[in-house]
Motif scaffolding. Structure first.
Motif, PDB file in Angstrom:
ATOM      1  N   GLU A 124       1.191   3.013  -3.343  1.00  0.00           N
ATOM      2  CA  GLU A 124       0.036   3.839  -3.730  1.00  0.00           C
ATOM      3  C   GLU A 124       0.176   5.256  -3.174  1.00  0.00           C
ATOM      4  O   GLU A 124      -0.082   6.229  -3.882  1.00  0.00           O
ATOM      5  CB  GLU A 124      -1.263   3.206  -3.223  1.00  0.00           C
ATOM      6  CG  GLU A 124      -1.593   1.888  -3.886  1.00  0.00           C
ATOM      7  CD  GLU A 124      -2.773   1.197  -3.243  1.00  0.00           C
ATOM      8  OE1 GLU A 124      -3.553   1.866  -2.511  1.00  0.00           O
ATOM      9  OE2 GLU A 124      -2.932  -0.011  -3.468  1.00  0.00           O
ATOM     10  N   GLU A 156       0.793   8.529  -5.576  1.00  0.00           N
ATOM     11  CA  GLU A 156      -0.204   9.609  -5.536  1.00  0.00           C
ATOM     12  C   GLU A 156       0.458  10.949  -5.200  1.00  0.00           C
ATOM     13  O   GLU A 156       0.176  11.975  -5.832  1.00  0.00           O
ATOM     14  CB  GLU A 156      -1.296   9.288  -4.512  1.00  0.00           C
ATOM     15  CG  GLU A 156      -2.353  10.365  -4.372  1.00  0.00           C
ATOM     16  CD  GLU A 156      -3.202  10.599  -5.614  1.00  0.00           C
ATOM     17  OE1 GLU A 156      -3.704  11.732  -5.789  1.00  0.00           O
ATOM     18  OE2 GLU A 156      -3.375   9.655  -6.418  1.00  0.00           O
ATOM     19  N   HIS A 182       0.824  -1.205   0.000  1.00  0.00           N
ATOM     20  CA  HIS A 182       0.000   0.000   0.000  1.00  0.00           C
ATOM     21  C   HIS A 182       0.862   1.260   0.000  1.00  0.00           C
ATOM     22  O   HIS A 182       0.411   2.327  -0.387  1.00  0.00           O
ATOM     23  CB  HIS A 182      -0.929   0.010   1.215  1.00  0.00           C
ATOM     24  CG  HIS A 182      -0.190   0.035   2.516  1.00  0.00           C
ATOM     25  ND1 HIS A 182       0.350  -1.091   3.078  1.00  0.00           N
ATOM     26  CD2 HIS A 182       0.127   1.057   3.337  1.00  0.00           C
ATOM     27  CE1 HIS A 182       0.962  -0.760   4.201  1.00  0.00           C
ATOM     28  NE2 HIS A 182       0.846   0.535   4.383  1.00  0.00           N
TER      29      HIS A 182
END
Length: 154
Positions: free
Chosen positions: A123, A127, A120
């Motif tokens: 991500e 971003e 995770h």
């Protein structure tokens, strides 16, 4: 007038942190000749690597031969002072390291550890890179990311 210049004002430190993890591929990537030369060409003079639980030992250098000075350590009770004195931070994708560095308004390159399951962290890093808060790389693309970095964009 420049005779009182002891060189300290031109010291530009790159601080690399892997946190409490083992991220040998990041330490290995930053320890390559091409990455060291790319950092030196960008005007950085010192490389300090916090290598965590890793087993890969980077090559130390005094920088006296006109290259980057390199030092390393495993852990510190606080990396806050290292972050504050850094001109550039290269970090693993841990949210604590990312947000602490961004809070200090330091240029940041986050290197994603692709060996982690259910990553995770990538991500978050991707971003924030898309929003131009930081640069995002993989160990194998670190040289290209550093070479292409334009810190005016941040």
């Amino acid at each position: 007038m420049g005779e009182a210049d002891d060189g300290s004002k031109s010291k530009r430190v790159v601080f690399v942190t892997v946190g409490t993890t083992c991220f040998d591929s990041l330490v290995r990537a930053v320890d390559t000749q091409e990455v060291r030369e790319a950092l030196f060409k960008k005007g950085y003079t010192h490389l300090v690597i916090q290598m965590g639980r890793g087993s890969y030992i980077p090559t130390k250098s005094t920088g006296e031969d006109g290259s980057l000075s390199v030092d390393y350590f495993t852990f510190s009770s606080s990396i806050a002072e290292f972050l504050k004195s850094a001109s550039l931070v290269i970090s693993h994708a841990g949210s604590g390291s990312i947000f602490e560095t961004l809070r200090l308004r330091k240029p940041l390159t986050v290197v994603v550890n692709e060996d982690l399951m259910d990553n995770h962290q990538s991500e978050l890093a991707e971003e924030l890179a898309e929003r131009k808060h930081l640069f995002c790389a993989r160990p194998q693309t670190l040289y290209e990311t550093i070479s292409a970095m334009d810190l005016i964009l941040l």
